[in-house]
Design a protein around this motif. Sequence first.
Motif, PDB file in Angstrom:
ATOM      1  N   LYS A 281       0.833  -1.277   0.033  1.00  0.00           N
ATOM      2  CA  LYS A 281      -0.037   0.249  -0.073  1.00  0.00           C
ATOM      3  C   LYS A 281       0.933   1.028   0.079  1.00  0.00           C
ATOM      4  CE  LYS A 281      -3.623  -2.239   2.879  1.00  0.00           C
ATOM      5  NZ  LYS A 281      -4.178  -2.254   3.846  1.00  0.00           N
ATOM      6  N   ALA A 282       2.173   1.068   0.595  1.00  0.00           N
ATOM      7  CA  ALA A 282       3.007   2.488   0.645  1.00  0.00           C
ATOM      8  C   ALA A 282       3.755   2.519  -0.681  1.00  0.00           C
ATOM      9  CB  ALA A 282       4.018   2.259   1.721  1.00  0.00           C
ATOM     10  N   GLY A 283       3.360   1.856  -1.703  1.00  0.00           N
ATOM     11  CA  GLY A 283       4.146   1.939  -3.058  1.00  0.00           C
ATOM     12  C   GLY A 283       5.682   1.117  -3.031  1.00  0.00           C
ATOM     13  N   GLY A 284       5.264  -0.074  -2.513  1.00  0.00           N
ATOM     14  CA  GLY A 284       6.728  -1.086  -2.418  1.00  0.00           C
ATOM     15  C   GLY A 284       6.378  -1.764  -3.645  1.00  0.00           C
ATOM     16  N   LEU A 285       7.398  -2.280  -4.238  1.00  0.00           N
ATOM     17  CA  LEU A 285       7.349  -3.197  -5.548  1.00  0.00           C
ATOM     18  C   LEU A 285       8.413  -4.171  -5.420  1.00  0.00           C
ATOM     19  CD1 LEU A 285       6.083  -4.011  -8.013  1.00  0.00           C
ATOM     20  CD2 LEU A 285       7.544  -2.518  -9.235  1.00  0.00           C
ATOM     21  N   CYS A 286       7.990  -5.591  -5.051  1.00  0.00           N
ATOM     22  CA  CYS A 286       9.132  -6.488  -4.742  1.00  0.00           C
ATOM     23  C   CYS A 286       9.007  -7.686  -5.808  1.00  0.00           C
ATOM     24  CB  CYS A 286       9.019  -7.218  -3.605  1.00  0.00           C
ATOM     25  SG  CYS A 286       9.252  -6.013  -2.314  1.00  0.00           S
ATOM     26  N   LEU A 306      12.759  -3.381  -6.043  1.00  0.00           N
ATOM     27  CA  LEU A 306      12.502  -2.429  -7.038  1.00  0.00           C
ATOM     28  C   LEU A 306      12.443  -0.820  -6.588  1.00  0.00           C
ATOM     29  CD1 LEU A 306      10.690  -4.292  -9.943  1.00  0.00           C
ATOM     30  CD2 LEU A 306      13.101  -4.276  -9.268  1.00  0.00           C
ATOM     31  N   HIS A 307      11.852  -0.888  -5.474  1.00  0.00           N
ATOM     32  CA  HIS A 307      11.463   0.495  -5.108  1.00  0.00           C
ATOM     33  C   HIS A 307      12.294   1.255  -4.447  1.00  0.00           C
ATOM     34  CE1 HIS A 307      10.278  -2.069  -1.942  1.00  0.00           C
ATOM     35  NE2 HIS A 307      10.181  -0.889  -1.141  1.00  0.00           N
ATOM     36  N   LYS A 308      13.429   0.479  -4.047  1.00  0.00           N
ATOM     37  CA  LYS A 308      14.678   0.929  -3.118  1.00  0.00           C
ATOM     38  C   LYS A 308      15.859   0.992  -4.054  1.00  0.00           C
ATOM     39  CE  LYS A 308      12.909   1.559   0.974  1.00  0.00           C
ATOM     40  NZ  LYS A 308      12.848   2.722   1.494  1.00  0.00           N
ATOM     41  N   GLY A 309      15.996   0.089  -5.023  1.00  0.00           N
ATOM     42  CA  GLY A 309      17.114   0.016  -5.962  1.00  0.00           C
ATOM     43  C   GLY A 309      18.319  -0.950  -5.649  1.00  0.00           C
ATOM     44  N   TYR A 310      17.678  -1.875  -4.973  1.00  0.00           N
ATOM     45  CA  TYR A 310      18.755  -2.943  -4.815  1.00  0.00           C
ATOM     46  C   TYR A 310      17.979  -4.111  -4.416  1.00  0.00           C
ATOM     47  CZ  TYR A 310      17.765  -1.787   0.116  1.00  0.00           C
ATOM     48  OH  TYR A 310      17.070  -1.289   1.432  1.00  0.00           O
ATOM     49  N   SER A 311      18.501  -5.259  -4.323  1.00  0.00           N
ATOM     50  CA  SER A 311      18.359  -6.807  -4.256  1.00  0.00           C
ATOM     51  C   SER A 311      18.981  -7.554  -3.205  1.00  0.00           C
ATOM     52  CB  SER A 311      18.243  -7.668  -5.444  1.00  0.00           C
ATOM     53  OG  SER A 311      19.499  -7.910  -5.881  1.00  0.00           O
ATOM     54  N   LYS A 517       2.494   6.460  -5.732  1.00  0.00           N
ATOM     55  CA  LYS A 517       3.446   6.263  -4.366  1.00  0.00           C
ATOM     56  C   LYS A 517       4.863   5.536  -4.900  1.00  0.00           C
ATOM     57  CE  LYS A 517      -0.393   5.722  -1.248  1.00  0.00           C
ATOM     58  NZ  LYS A 517      -1.326   5.102  -0.538  1.00  0.00           N
ATOM     59  N   LEU A 518       4.675   4.863  -6.079  1.00  0.00           N
ATOM     60  CA  LEU A 518       5.921   3.969  -6.416  1.00  0.00           C
ATOM     61  C   LEU A 518       7.131   5.071  -7.000  1.00  0.00           C
ATOM     62  CD1 LEU A 518       7.807   1.543  -6.902  1.00  0.00           C
ATOM     63  CD2 LEU A 518       6.300   1.325  -8.910  1.00  0.00           C
ATOM     64  N   ASN A 519       6.384   5.915  -7.710  1.00  0.00           N
ATOM     65  CA  ASN A 519       7.142   6.920  -8.250  1.00  0.00           C
ATOM     66  C   ASN A 519       7.821   8.021  -7.134  1.00  0.00           C
ATOM     67  OD1 ASN A 519       8.303   8.436 -10.794  1.00  0.00           O
ATOM     68  ND2 ASN A 519       7.023   9.947  -9.686  1.00  0.00           N
ATOM     69  N   SER A 520       6.972   8.097  -6.279  1.00  0.00           N
ATOM     70  CA  SER A 520       7.615   9.057  -5.000  1.00  0.00           C
ATOM     71  C   SER A 520       8.934   8.262  -4.392  1.00  0.00           C
ATOM     72  CB  SER A 520       6.563   9.317  -4.133  1.00  0.00           C
ATOM     73  OG  SER A 520       7.057   9.891  -3.029  1.00  0.00           O
ATOM     74  N   ASN A 521       8.821   6.917  -4.068  1.00  0.00           N
ATOM     75  CA  ASN A 521       9.921   6.269  -3.642  1.00  0.00           C
ATOM     76  C   ASN A 521      10.939   6.182  -4.540  1.00  0.00           C
ATOM     77  OD1 ASN A 521       8.204   5.451  -1.338  1.00  0.00           O
ATOM     78  ND2 ASN A 521       7.389   3.471  -2.419  1.00  0.00           N
ATOM     79  N   LEU A 522      10.628   6.322  -5.669  1.00  0.00           N
ATOM     80  CA  LEU A 522      11.985   6.010  -6.658  1.00  0.00           C
ATOM     81  C   LEU A 522      12.650   7.384  -6.894  1.00  0.00           C
ATOM     82  CD1 LEU A 522      10.385   4.204  -9.819  1.00  0.00           C
ATOM     83  CD2 LEU A 522      11.950   3.297  -7.755  1.00  0.00           C
TER      84      LEU A 522
END
Length: 847
Positions: A281-286, A306-311, A517-522
């Motif tokens: 819900k907070a815009g996280g994409l895994c 993906l929303h943080k830029g690392y794995s 939200k995802l765009n904001s996280n990125l």
Amino acid sequence: MFLHLAAEFDLQRDVGPWLAERGWAAALDTSENSSALYVVNVERNGKIIYTWKGNQRDTHIGLYDLQTKENEHLYMFERDLRIISCTVNSERTLLAVSFRQYTEEERVSQLLQSVSKYLTLLIEIHPVNNVRVLKAVDSCVRVQFLYPVEGRNTSTESRLLLVSEDKYIEQFDICVVVEEEHKVVIQNSGQLPRARVADDLIWAQWDMTEQRLFYVVPKESRCTLKCVQFYPDENFNSILESHLDISVNDTRVKLVNFGYDDCQDQDVTSKSLNLQVFTSKAGGLCVCCSLASDIPDEITYSIYFLHKGYSKTFTVSLERTESHQLKEVAFLNLDYYVAAYLPGQFLHLLNIQHPDLLCYSLFLTGEDARIDTLQNCSIRSPLMSTVLDGCVGRMYAVSISDSALLQFLQKSKRDSERLAALHCALLCVRSTADLETKIIWWISENLSTCHSFDPIQEFIIASLYSRMCSETHNLDKLLPYTSLLDWIGVIPGVVCTTDIISLPVLEFQNSKGFWEKLNSNLESVKYAEPHLHYHSNVLRREWRTLSEEQKEERRTTTYLRNIFENAKKVLSHLDTWDSEERLVPLFQEEDHQQQLLMGLMVAQLKDHLMRHLQYVGKKKIDQIVLDYVANLLNLVHRIMKEVWKRYRLHSCVFCFEERGSAAEFAVFHIMSRILEATNGMCMPLPPGFHTLHLGLGVRCLPLHTLLHYIDNGVLHLTETCVRKLLKDLDDTEKNEKLKFSIVTRLPEALGQKVRQLWNHPINANFIARKYVKLLLERLGSRQCSRPISERLPVPVEFLPLNYLTNMLAEIENQGVHPYEKQDHVNVRFVEEAALKHTMMLLGLKYS
């Protein structure tokens, strides 16, 4: 069990009685065919499609509504078919079905090579009428109707996705008309309009809630994840593209959430791509991925944040290596967490919001990881916090068990497990008052056992983060969620590697909700997210600067007035929350220093939020800041209240004539740790905290320890406590020593207010010495120009004292008077104190 599973749907419980009432009891007899009754699909509106075999081995399709708890018969085939995929449109007027007509062996034995293996039909079911063939092929086909926005009026057009194992997806547009007696039929008698959605895919997943399609296409040695968003206005477009470093050896298409997965057909030793995409819900994409390992006693899985830029890739050494018990890793979407579950081995809860530090993720083994109801390989997560077990026909609502979480917190020995459980309870479970109370009790018992973190600091910060971040979008990126900067601990038996990955590319316009939200996280990742969080270093620097600027009164007067006005707003805001009588004697006095820190925190946090939340508006930010600081003070008071209740203390702890009890000493120790925690974060305390702390210290500590605590800043001398101490205690030898030790340590401003309360020669002597010292210091390099005539009414024939008093009188005549508010402290006072002290030393009486 750590995860609590509540069966929202059970075929035997919810469908079985309904079938028995209608004479289809044969469907419930699983002795010959364990798959006579099974779930086929779950639609967006929570309706579950299932199929069963009738008494004549005919094949039926039914629908169960989770809201109304009612069953409905949709269609019947007069043949024994194996339903692969089935979907119904939102109006329940059209049914799309894909099934296997014959097995390969049946085709050969019955000379049916010219007959297609799979058939896909579109059926009118309001009422049952025409049947149209969509596909007749030898490759498996899955179908899924798109669902419009809930609450929209009945539509005359439906859209159907058709997913083929030949690696393509297309969309059919189906128009219907209503004829006589509300009969709904397909309008176009020819070929249905269709549009190609995706090609060359090797994996696809349907997100029924948000109506979007994720799919993967191979690209040289890597894979590319794409997403197509379907809109209510009947349009769709590709909205996301992300490159994944995943090697795929198997060319078979793997489909997720597109109908029934036959658990008997799954081969856990195959190299098929075990991959799922989860959103929060907070815009996280895994992206969760697991490939079979070549090493029999270990398993590897990767989570791409993906929303943080690392794995992060985890390699787990398995405790038991019986190959017949091992299944592939199942991934579950719990919103705040992604769970990686291997039955009989482990349950790994990975924090999606804060995956940077491993100490915020829980790795459970043994009994903690056991989930009795999920012991096979057919589980999947079609909806957030939901698990569907296809083999047994049950759908569960999944949540983290409060009681199990608390038990795990209480029995854990590792700091990483304690910290993860603490954050889980405060941020994910949305703790109740009862759970919060038990956490405070645990903290009070384990202050000395947590070596890598301060549990009070984490409790305050995590609770504030949880309470505040739901109010405003993007606030979670600006407020601190932990007091830790890094973590070097490891999980026993688990090797973790972190890799930087490229950020996904988004293409959307004016899209709200998840994509915004995802765009904001990125964007936060691009601008170095850790630096966006408010940090107490800013406040600490300003605190030091303000302390220096207080010397320049004209410069700081207006600024300080605003600071104290901020503090008044916080305290008045807090009063509106709690009108009940407070159990702990806090908020009953003014505390200049704490109010200064309060107001300064308001100003600093407001400036921080204004820089990054300009679109919110000043009025809203003012409210957020007041809520934050008031909640902070309220949390400290909450800790104190629970500790006070647990140790059964009375509100009156300022009777200095008695020694403190063991319970009071325990509370004093906890208050010392609260002070240490808030000092470390430069956070204010409720007014009255230092007074209460000092009062308990006087009652509980021996004098040398008490003075040591005062000298080292653990205990703060407050006017309220010192006044009561000087007034209430009599002048026994022991009390004189205590009073004198306190008086000599008072700050000058406070000393001038309260020293005169103690009418004792020792105190008078001290005041006189202090007065003389200040006079001489203010005199500086100036010398007396001439001796002055004696001005006292009764001259004392003691030349050294005469000379001193004459010199002090001359200084007073020059306008130097350190104690302007205390007229009785003057040269005459000094002279009398000196004579009294001398006579006392000589053992004579002074008259």
